[in-house]
Design an enzyme around this catalytic site. Structure first.
Site, PDB file in Angstrom:
ATOM      1  CG  ASP A 208      -0.452   6.445   1.353  1.00  0.00           C
ATOM      2  OD1 ASP A 208      -1.535   5.755   0.752  1.00  0.00           O
ATOM      3  OD2 ASP A 208      -0.371   6.418   2.552  1.00  0.00           O
TER       4      ASP A 208
ATOM      5  CG  ASP B 200      -5.959   4.441   3.690  1.00  0.00           C
ATOM      6  OD1 ASP B 200      -6.798   4.803   4.320  1.00  0.00           O
ATOM      7  OD2 ASP B 200      -4.838   4.971   3.599  1.00  0.00           O
TER       8      ASP B 200
ATOM      9  CG  HIS C  48      -2.000   1.352   1.159  1.00  0.00           C
ATOM     10  ND1 HIS C  48      -2.807   1.311   0.263  1.00  0.00           N
ATOM     11  CD2 HIS C  48      -1.845   2.326   1.782  1.00  0.00           C
ATOM     12  CE1 HIS C  48      -3.431   2.471   0.601  1.00  0.00           C
ATOM     13  NE2 HIS C  48      -2.959   3.005   1.432  1.00  0.00           N
TER      14      HIS C  48
END
Length: 1016
Positions: A241, A351, A239
């Site tokens: 970002d 998310d 994950h």
């Protein structure tokens, strides 16, 4: 066992002692480095630098500095026969390069529950002694989560021996101890585990009896899982970002570190599978590390690496327009299909701060059938009730959803956490399977060796779910086999009961996004109008727009550096689009020269009757062909009223004339026309909006009422608004100045200046002839910290629900607080308007770049500005310009022109002054005969030169309409949002008959009789 607490503490201490034995016999490496305080040093330029020696403990960089280290040495002969590697810690992020290619990432980040730092570089599984070591490491002076200190030192650089047997004991006892923690107290299995661990501890003897310890641990780990145990389909995950507490510059390097590490673990563990989403990240890797990219493509072909999700980035779904959400899928799927041969049909958003009710239809029409997330597990008020379920959007479209019962996308793989997830899984009655994403994420890094080892020990372990290393796609295929009728249904938006401040934080970023979306819509329309296919030019701009819609950029939750870059990119693309618009409109001017003319372009799907104004040093009379139009001239601006056709243009002829100023009486401080009279109060508020037709006041309490509130949420300042700000006393504005600045037959404007807190507000409030739109232009000089500026209007209405525009439709939310679910929606999202109506009349609040709203009974508020001052201490300080408007209307919302007024406020008419005329005096490329059906997008198809129209039903009811067009088209198809033909449509005399269901989106493809070549 007597007094389990004592034995528990003993085992915890023993686990640490065993861990300390895994890497031993440390010998120093020689260290040299080079450094740049601001910019990463390319591998190709290393030879230009002079390397400097550095000792352990010495500073090498300040925050965000960039460098390279070279570590050299020789394996001592005493390590002969051992597994030898290097232990490296530069207190920041780092990556080992080999032959100019990222080979393995190094990071000091540890999981909240699992020590998972990556320091060890395996070198010689069976050393002979005297092997030369020469390691080249790229470094970044930042933690995995950005700023974790101001200065960075070389912490450690050693040759070490890896004791694989001690590591085996260490991982066994960590697995068993976590399993013991997670099991219920009444389980015999729990008692036997603690007893066995204590026995193994008795035998440890400073590591001399590792084999005896392993006999006990392996026996305890050999017991199979219960028949009823669930299966945790598990995939390594990182994950990354796109930006958050670090800039995009650093994200590009995070990809090299994270992805190279994943490749090494794929080599080491045959069972291991890694996955990563976001086409943008793969594009970064392709540009920066082509050899690494090829390795990834090879692993994808082997099924060891999964490209995940169907979108360009893991976007926010609240702020972007509907067209943006379509392009996320269109360009994301296109990239993965062309680069990897993968046609991904699931959305991957673990998310994200809530999910628009328009999304299911968009997904379905982009051939995306499933959706993976978990973020609603963070709700602050109500527990979201489902994990595997069916989500129906505002139109009734449905996708299969799975929300991770792990409540995490950075899962530790500890048995205790698995047991909690299994117990939490809401659909365990009808499904035996849930998804698990494990590893270090947000800042990247991915799984450590420990994550994988823990998973391996739980593939069939009594007391825990069965861990199954798999592709996420295989899990989705499994749950798609469930009986859909047994799955629960959630209808409408997935409102996130947290992070409500992200509708407002970093307002300039949101304004740029709105402007870019509007300018892109205009530019694509002008491309079709002018016959110039500009897709190849616009696609890269689209990708930049989609990049900045990442779920930590556009919501406002990133550091200042991120917004400096994002603002600069947005400004650059706004200029590009303006230049392209100039080129496209100029290309239409192929007719004869005929004095001075004004060509007015309307890119919206409805005809617009407006007061048109343009700056002009001399006075002109304005003609619509032969008819002289009523005009006004004041302050160097000409005003005239005209109607511009839908999706087209109209030519007006300007003839120089003598201006005769009409005598104006001294104006009172009020706005008035044939429909309304607007009066002002002493604090800048509107005290009355008198409806002359209904003979009643539209207001119960003032409009344009500013309040400056304390804004100190408990946590996550940039993200959150807590309801208790309402319990404090707000500051009110002070009127400093008010005067009439424009007053003629077509329009009147009043200027006022107010102070509030440390800030100042300038407003121009206008009312045009025969209009019910009260337009308020604002310039705010904002100098607050931990404050929030809101403006309210309280119409004389009562309704149980308020209606907000979202992408391609509307959502109704309660205006009351009957239940905890109602109460939690104290801050809500709307796009261009929010409206309170009954069956006879209503009141809409329009805006041109705001999203956060609040409804308190009949009070409608816009959240204009926030200054949380945490991740970005200077967030939004300075000048802001924006417009909002009040639009009281007769009849219901569905029967009003609210949507058209809101869209017109956002997409201004485009004016072109020219001596040369286009071929036609007036053109309307496309139109519908039903106001409820809106043509949102006109563009060239992604392939070829067909024309794509995106239309939707905007009011929430079935509609029939005729779509009319200017020009000759050979064929028409209804297609999906990937622009694949699905149904041929009949063309009759330049019209197509269409039927729409509630909030239905249709994509129409028209084939031109003659194709035009693409231009750039």
């Amino acid at each position: 066992m007597v007094n389990e607490k004592i034995y528990k503490e003993r085992i915890q201490h023993w686990i640490k002692r065993v861990g300390d034995n895994v890497y031993s016999q440390a010998q120093k490496l020689k260290a040299e480095f080079i450094y740049d305080a601001k910019t990463p040093i390319p591998y190709s330029e290393l030879e230009k630098y002079t390397w400097k020696d550095i000792k352990v403990g010495a500073k090498w960089a300040d925050l965000w500095g960039c460098g390279w280290f070279r570590f050299t040495g020789k394996v001592p002969t005493i390590m002969k026969g051992a597994f030898v590697g290097a232990w490296l810690d530069v207190q920041g992020e780092a990556c080992l390069f080999r032959a100019g290619v990222p080979y393995q990432g190094l990071t000091n980040k540890i999981d909240w529950n699992l020590q998972a730092g990556k320091y060890f570089v395996p070198l010689f599984p069976q050393a002979q002694g005297n092997e030369e070591i020469d390691l080249l490491i790229e470094t970044g002076a930042n933690g995995l989560f950005g700023e974790d200190k101001k200065e960075y030192k070389l912490e450690r650089a050693d040759i070490v021996v890896f004791d694989s047997q001690a590591y085996e004991v260490w991982m066994d006892i960590r697995t068993l101890f976590s399993l013991w923690e997670g099991l219920p107290d009444n389980k015999p299995r729990k008692k036997k585990i603690l007893y066995g661990l204590n026995q193994a501890c008795n035998l440890w003897n400073d590591g001399r009896n590792k084999e005896a310890c392993l006999e006990i641990t392996k026996e305890l780990l050999s017991l199979p899982a219960e028949a009823s145990a669930l299966t945790a389909w598990s995939i390594g995950h990182a994950h990354i970002d796109i930006a958050w507490l670090w800039p995009i510059r650093e994200t590009r390097r995070k990809c090299g570190r994270t992805f190279s590490t994943a490749l090494r673990f794929i080599e080491e563990y045959p069972e291991y599978i890694f996955g990563a989403s976001q086409a943008q990240l793969y594009k970064f890797v392709k540009e920066d590390y082509p050899q690494l990219y090829q390795e990834i493509k090879d692993r994808v072909k082997e099924g060891k690496w999964e490209v995940q999700g169907a979108t360009w980035v893991e976007m926010d779904t609240n702020i972007p327009s509907g067209e943006s959400l379509i392009r996320q899928c269109l360009y994301g799927r296109k990239f993965f299909r062309e680069e990897f041969g993968k046609d991904l049909d699931y959305l991957w958003l673990p998310d994200c701060f809530g999910y628009t009710g328009s999304l299911p239809q968009i997904l379905k029409k982009c051939k995306v059938t499933s959706f993976i997330s978990q973020k609603l597990s963070w709700n602050d008020t109500n527990t979201f009730p489902h994990h595997t379920y069916r989500w129906q959007g505002i139109d009734g479209s449905e996708v299969l959803c799975h929300f991770l019962p792990t409540n995490d996308y950075n899962f530790s793989n500890l048995p205790k956490s698995f047991i909690e997830s299994e117990n939490r899984f809401a659909q365990a009655d009808i499904s035996d399977d849930f998804l698990n994403l494990y590893g270090i994420g947000d800042g990247g890094g991915g799984p450590s060796k420990e994550h994988i080892e823990l998973g391996l020990r739980q593939q069939n372990l009594e007391g825990a779910p069965n861990v199954k290393f798999s592709l996420a796609q295989d899990f989705i295929k499994k749950i798609e086999q469930l009986d859909r009728e047994k799955l629960p249904i959630w209808q409408g938006e997935l409102y996130f009961e947290l992070h409500r401040g992200t509708y407002t934080t970093q307002s300039l970023m949101k304004k740029y996004n709105r402007q870019l979306e509007q300018k892109m819509q205009l530019t694509e329309f002008l491309s079709v109008l002018s016959g110039n296919n500009t897709n190849s030019y616009l696609r890269s701009i689209w990708q930049d727009i989609l990049l900045n819609q990442f779920h930590d950029i556009i919501p406002g939750s990133s550091i200042a550096w991120v917004y400096e870059d994002a603002h600069a990119l947005s400004e650059k693309n706004l200029k590009k689009l303006e230049l392209m618009q100039n080129t496209l409109t100029s290309s239409l001017l192929t007719g004869s020269a005929s004095g001075t003319n004004l060509i007015v372009f309307n890119s919206l799907g409805h005809a617009r009757k407006e007061i048109i104004e343009f700056a002009c040093e001399e006075y002109y009379q304005v003609y619509d062909q032969e008819d002289l139009l009523s005009t006004a001239y004041q302050n160097g601006t000409i005003y005239f009223e005209a109607e511009i056709p839908a999706l087209g243009y109209k030519v007006f002829y300007l003839r120089r004339a003598e201006y005769e100023a009409s005598h104006q009486e001294d104006s009172d401080i009020a706005l008035e026309n044939s429909l309304l009279r607007v009066e002002f109060g002493e604090g800048g508020e509107l005290t009355s909006i008198w409806d002359k037709v209904r003979q009643e006041d539209c207001l119960q309490a003032p409009a344009n009422a500013f309040k400056l509130w304390e804004d100190l949420p408990n946590n996550w300042g940039a993200w959150d608004i807590n309801h208790f700000y309402r319990e404090t006393k707000p500051q009110l504005p002070v009127l400093l100045e008010r005067k009439v600045i424009l007053d003629h037959s077509l329009k009147k404007s009043i200027y006022q200046r107010l102070s509030i807190g440390n800030s100042e507000i300038e407003q121009i409030i206008s009312l045009a002839k025969d209009s019910s739109l009260i337009e308020i232009e604002n310039k705010v000089d904002w100098h607050e910290k931990h404050k929030m500026l809101r403006v309210s209007a309280s119409p004389a209405l009562h309704s149980h629900n308020v209606t907000s525009e979202i992408q391609f439709g509307l959502v109704e939310r309660p205006s009351h607080k009957n239940t905890s679910w109602d109460w939690a929606k104290f801050e809500v999202l709307a796009h261009t308007f929010i409206d309170l109506s009954d069956h006879n009349h209503g009141f809409a609040v329009l805006n041109d770049c705001k999203y956060g709203h609040s409804v308190q009974d009949n009070s409608l508020e816009i959240n204009l500005l926030r200054s949380p001052a945490d991740v970005d201490k200077e967030a939004d300080l300075g000048l802001h310009t924006f417009t909002y408007a009040y639009y009281p209307h007769h009849k219901s919302l569905a029967e009003s022109a609210v949507i058209q007024q809101a869209h017109s406020l956002n997409q201004k008419l485009l004016l072109l002054e020219s001596d040369i005329l286009p071929d036609h005096n007036q053109v309307s490329l496309f139109s519908t005969d039903t106001p409820a059906v809106i043509i949102q997008t006109v563009k060239y198809a992604e392939k070829g030169h067909d024309i794509i129209l995106r239309c939707y039903e905007s009011r929430g009811s079935k509609q029939r309409t005729k779509l009319s067009f200017f020009g000759d088209y050979l064929t028409a198809y209804e297609c999906n949002m990937l622009e694949e033909n699905e149904e041929r449509l009949q063309i009759n005399n330049h019209e197509i008959s269409l039927e729409f269901t509630t909030f239905e989106i249709k994509t129409i493809k028209l084939s031109l009789a003659k194709e035009k070549h693409e231009t750039h």
